[in-house]
Design a protein around this motif. Sequence first.
Motif, PDB file in Angstrom:
ATOM      1  N   SER A 290      32.488  31.104  34.118  1.00  0.00           N
ATOM      2  CA  SER A 290      33.039  30.984  35.472  1.00  0.00           C
ATOM      3  C   SER A 290      34.527  31.295  35.522  1.00  0.00           C
ATOM      4  CB  SER A 290      32.775  29.578  36.030  1.00  0.00           C
ATOM      5  OG  SER A 290      33.399  28.579  35.250  1.00  0.00           O
ATOM      6  N   TYR A 291      35.146  31.522  34.368  1.00  0.00           N
ATOM      7  CA  TYR A 291      36.554  31.909  34.305  1.00  0.00           C
ATOM      8  C   TYR A 291      36.731  33.420  34.390  1.00  0.00           C
ATOM      9  CZ  TYR A 291      34.938  32.523  29.508  1.00  0.00           C
ATOM     10  OH  TYR A 291      34.205  32.890  28.413  1.00  0.00           O
ATOM     11  N   THR A 292      35.642  34.171  34.424  1.00  0.00           N
ATOM     12  CA  THR A 292      35.715  35.629  34.434  1.00  0.00           C
ATOM     13  C   THR A 292      35.602  36.150  35.869  1.00  0.00           C
ATOM     14  OG1 THR A 292      33.330  36.070  34.255  1.00  0.00           O
ATOM     15  CG2 THR A 292      34.529  35.599  32.199  1.00  0.00           C
ATOM     16  N   LEU A 293      35.651  37.467  36.019  1.00  0.00           N
ATOM     17  CA  LEU A 293      35.464  38.104  37.324  1.00  0.00           C
ATOM     18  C   LEU A 293      34.062  38.684  37.495  1.00  0.00           C
ATOM     19  CD1 LEU A 293      38.851  39.995  37.876  1.00  0.00           C
ATOM     20  CD2 LEU A 293      38.091  37.847  38.928  1.00  0.00           C
TER      21      LEU A 293
ATOM     22  N   GLU B 241      43.894  45.274  25.548  1.00  0.00           N
ATOM     23  CA  GLU B 241      44.875  45.439  26.625  1.00  0.00           C
ATOM     24  C   GLU B 241      44.240  46.091  27.855  1.00  0.00           C
ATOM     25  OE1 GLU B 241      47.877  47.642  24.644  1.00  0.00           O
ATOM     26  OE2 GLU B 241      48.589  45.924  23.461  1.00  0.00           O
ATOM     27  N   ALA B 242      43.403  47.092  27.626  1.00  0.00           N
ATOM     28  CA  ALA B 242      42.737  47.755  28.749  1.00  0.00           C
ATOM     29  C   ALA B 242      41.762  46.805  29.446  1.00  0.00           C
ATOM     30  CB  ALA B 242      42.006  49.004  28.253  1.00  0.00           C
ATOM     31  N   PHE B 243      41.045  46.031  28.657  1.00  0.00           N
ATOM     32  CA  PHE B 243      40.110  45.060  29.217  1.00  0.00           C
ATOM     33  C   PHE B 243      40.849  44.053  30.097  1.00  0.00           C
ATOM     34  CE2 PHE B 243      37.883  41.039  29.240  1.00  0.00           C
ATOM     35  CZ  PHE B 243      36.557  41.379  29.409  1.00  0.00           C
ATOM     36  N   CYS B 244      41.927  43.504  29.579  1.00  0.00           N
ATOM     37  CA  CYS B 244      42.682  42.494  30.313  1.00  0.00           C
ATOM     38  C   CYS B 244      43.307  43.065  31.579  1.00  0.00           C
ATOM     39  CB  CYS B 244      43.749  41.883  29.413  1.00  0.00           C
ATOM     40  SG  CYS B 244      43.088  40.828  28.089  1.00  0.00           S
TER      41      CYS B 244
ATOM     42  N   ILE C 119      44.211  39.899  33.757  1.00  0.00           N
ATOM     43  CA  ILE C 119      44.608  38.941  32.726  1.00  0.00           C
ATOM     44  C   ILE C 119      45.925  39.420  32.119  1.00  0.00           C
ATOM     45  CG2 ILE C 119      43.964  37.847  30.541  1.00  0.00           C
ATOM     46  CD1 ILE C 119      41.032  38.485  31.207  1.00  0.00           C
ATOM     47  N   SER C 120      46.960  38.598  32.203  1.00  0.00           N
ATOM     48  CA  SER C 120      48.225  38.947  31.555  1.00  0.00           C
ATOM     49  C   SER C 120      48.162  38.526  30.093  1.00  0.00           C
ATOM     50  CB  SER C 120      49.396  38.264  32.255  1.00  0.00           C
ATOM     51  OG  SER C 120      49.284  36.856  32.161  1.00  0.00           O
ATOM     52  N   LEU C 121      48.795  39.300  29.225  1.00  0.00           N
ATOM     53  CA  LEU C 121      48.715  38.995  27.801  1.00  0.00           C
ATOM     54  C   LEU C 121      50.042  39.244  27.110  1.00  0.00           C
ATOM     55  CD1 LEU C 121      48.565  41.845  26.000  1.00  0.00           C
ATOM     56  CD2 LEU C 121      46.237  41.871  26.851  1.00  0.00           C
TER      57      LEU C 121
ATOM     58  N   ARG D 264      48.241  35.572  23.424  1.00  0.00           N
ATOM     59  CA  ARG D 264      48.343  34.580  24.489  1.00  0.00           C
ATOM     60  C   ARG D 264      47.959  35.258  25.815  1.00  0.00           C
ATOM     61  NH1 ARG D 264      51.232  29.929  24.305  1.00  0.00           N
ATOM     62  NH2 ARG D 264      52.239  30.686  22.391  1.00  0.00           N
ATOM     63  N   THR D 265      47.034  34.638  26.569  1.00  0.00           N
ATOM     64  CA  THR D 265      46.615  35.214  27.849  1.00  0.00           C
ATOM     65  C   THR D 265      46.703  34.176  28.962  1.00  0.00           C
ATOM     66  OG1 THR D 265      44.261  34.655  27.603  1.00  0.00           O
ATOM     67  CG2 THR D 265      45.000  36.771  26.695  1.00  0.00           C
ATOM     68  N   THR D 266      46.876  34.680  30.182  1.00  0.00           N
ATOM     69  CA  THR D 266      46.909  33.840  31.379  1.00  0.00           C
ATOM     70  C   THR D 266      46.139  34.554  32.479  1.00  0.00           C
ATOM     71  OG1 THR D 266      49.107  32.999  30.793  1.00  0.00           O
ATOM     72  CG2 THR D 266      48.379  32.674  33.055  1.00  0.00           C
ATOM     73  N   GLN D 267      45.301  33.818  33.191  1.00  0.00           N
ATOM     74  CA  GLN D 267      44.572  34.407  34.300  1.00  0.00           C
ATOM     75  C   GLN D 267      44.417  33.392  35.425  1.00  0.00           C
ATOM     76  OE1 GLN D 267      41.665  34.783  31.082  1.00  0.00           O
ATOM     77  NE2 GLN D 267      40.095  34.780  32.690  1.00  0.00           N
ATOM     78  N   LEU D 268      44.558  33.869  36.649  1.00  0.00           N
ATOM     79  CA  LEU D 268      44.411  33.041  37.841  1.00  0.00           C
ATOM     80  C   LEU D 268      43.080  33.365  38.490  1.00  0.00           C
ATOM     81  CD1 LEU D 268      45.624  31.079  39.921  1.00  0.00           C
ATOM     82  CD2 LEU D 268      46.710  33.051  41.021  1.00  0.00           C
ATOM     83  N   ARG D 269      42.313  32.326  38.802  1.00  0.00           N
ATOM     84  CA  ARG D 269      40.994  32.512  39.386  1.00  0.00           C
ATOM     85  C   ARG D 269      40.772  31.504  40.519  1.00  0.00           C
ATOM     86  NH1 ARG D 269      41.466  36.646  36.992  1.00  0.00           N
ATOM     87  NH2 ARG D 269      40.257  37.375  35.187  1.00  0.00           N
ATOM     88  N   SER D 270      39.886  31.857  41.426  1.00  0.00           N
ATOM     89  CA  SER D 270      39.476  30.925  42.468  1.00  0.00           C
ATOM     90  C   SER D 270      38.648  29.805  41.843  1.00  0.00           C
ATOM     91  CB  SER D 270      38.644  31.644  43.530  1.00  0.00           C
ATOM     92  OG  SER D 270      38.118  30.721  44.467  1.00  0.00           O
TER      93      SER D 270
END
Length: 369
Positions: free
Chosen positions: A147-150, A222-225, A230-232, A241-247
Motif C-alpha cells: 500500500s506504500y506503492t503507486l 534511480e529510473a524506477f524511483c 521516490i526521492s533517493l 536512503r529513500t523518501t516517498q509521499l503517499r495518500s
Amino acid sequence: MLRNDAPQDMASYVREHRRQTGNPAVKENGMTLRQSRSFLGAVAQARSQAEKPFPFMVEAAGRESLTDYIASAKPMIERLLVEHGAILFRGFAVSEATDFSAALAQLEPNILTYTERSSPRTAVAEKVYTSTDHPAHQKIAMHSEQSYTLNWPCLISFFCRKKAASGGNTPIADNRKILSALSEPLRSKFLEYGVMYRRVYTPGLGIDWRTAFQTEDKATVEAFCESRGISLTWEDDDRLRTTQLRSAFQKHPVTGELVWFNHALFFHVTSLEPGLAEALIDAVGLQNVPTNTCFGNGEAFSADDLALLRGAVDEATVEFDWQGGDILLLDNMLSQHGRDSFTGEREVLTLMAGPYADRAAPLRAPHQG
C-alpha cells in the motif's frame, strides 16, 4: 510484534550492539491502547460489516477442482469478495503451486511479479512465492500488501500447502472497520497530509537495495524511483536512503468507496517487536532505522495517534485455523493480513494479481509530486 519488512538479523544486530556498548535491555513500550467508538458518516458503509462472515467460506462438497469452480462461478466470487473482503476456499483439489496459480488466474489472469519489496520471499513457481521467509518465532504485523506503492495488487491470495505444528495462522483485518474506528480529527489529518515513508537500505540491516529493487544496477534503481515519485540519496557504505509521499486513502476500483490503505503503522519504527525499536534507535540512530513513517508534512505521529491506530486494527482483526489445501483470497484494498509465530514446518504460498493501475489512477497526497 514484528513488521513484515523487519530483517531476520535485526535482533542479532541490536544484541551485538548491546554487547559492544554494554547497554542494558530496554523496557517495553508501555503505551495504553485507546479505541475510538466514533463512527463517521463518510464511512457509514461499515455499519453492517459486523454481521458479515469474515472470511466468507466456500467449502467443496467433494475434491472439486478449484480452477473449474472459479471459472464457473466468477461473477458470484467477485461479488462476494467486494461484499466481504475475504473468501476462504476449503476442501478443493489443490496440492501444488501450479494448481494454486491456475485457479486464481481464472479470476484475475494478470498475476504480478513481486517488486519494490519489503519482505524476503522465495519464488517457488512462476509468480508464486513463499508468503514470507521471516523466522518462525517472529510475528508479522497487519498490513495491506504494497500500500506504500503507486501500483499495488488489488488481489492477494494465500495457499496453505502445509499447516504448522502450532500457530502460524494468517490473521486478517477489515479495512472498513478500521476506518470507521478512527476519530474524525485523525482521519481528517491523514486526508490533509497523507503519509511520508522513509526507508534506509543499509547492508547487513534489513533488506538491502539490491533485494528490494531486484537489480544490481544503481541506474535502474534511480529510473524506477524517478518514475514513482521516490526521492533517493546514495550514501557511503553502499547505503540508499529513500523518501516517498503517499495518500493514506484510495478509492476502491469497483465500489468507488474511500478506503483506508497505507503502511503508516506497519512501517513505523514502534511496530517492531517490544523492546527492539528503542534498542535499534540506540544502535543506529532514528534517522537510520530501516523504515519509519510520519504525516506527509513531516509531523511525527503522537503516542495517542499510534495507540488509536493500533486499537482500531486490533479490534478489526480475526483469525481462523489453517487446514492443508486452504486458499485464502483477499481484496487487498478491503483487507489486511499478518502472520502468527509458529513451530514446526509451515508452507504457505502467495501470489498477487490485478494491478491497480490497470483499473484506476491512484489518489495522490496533497503536495505529492
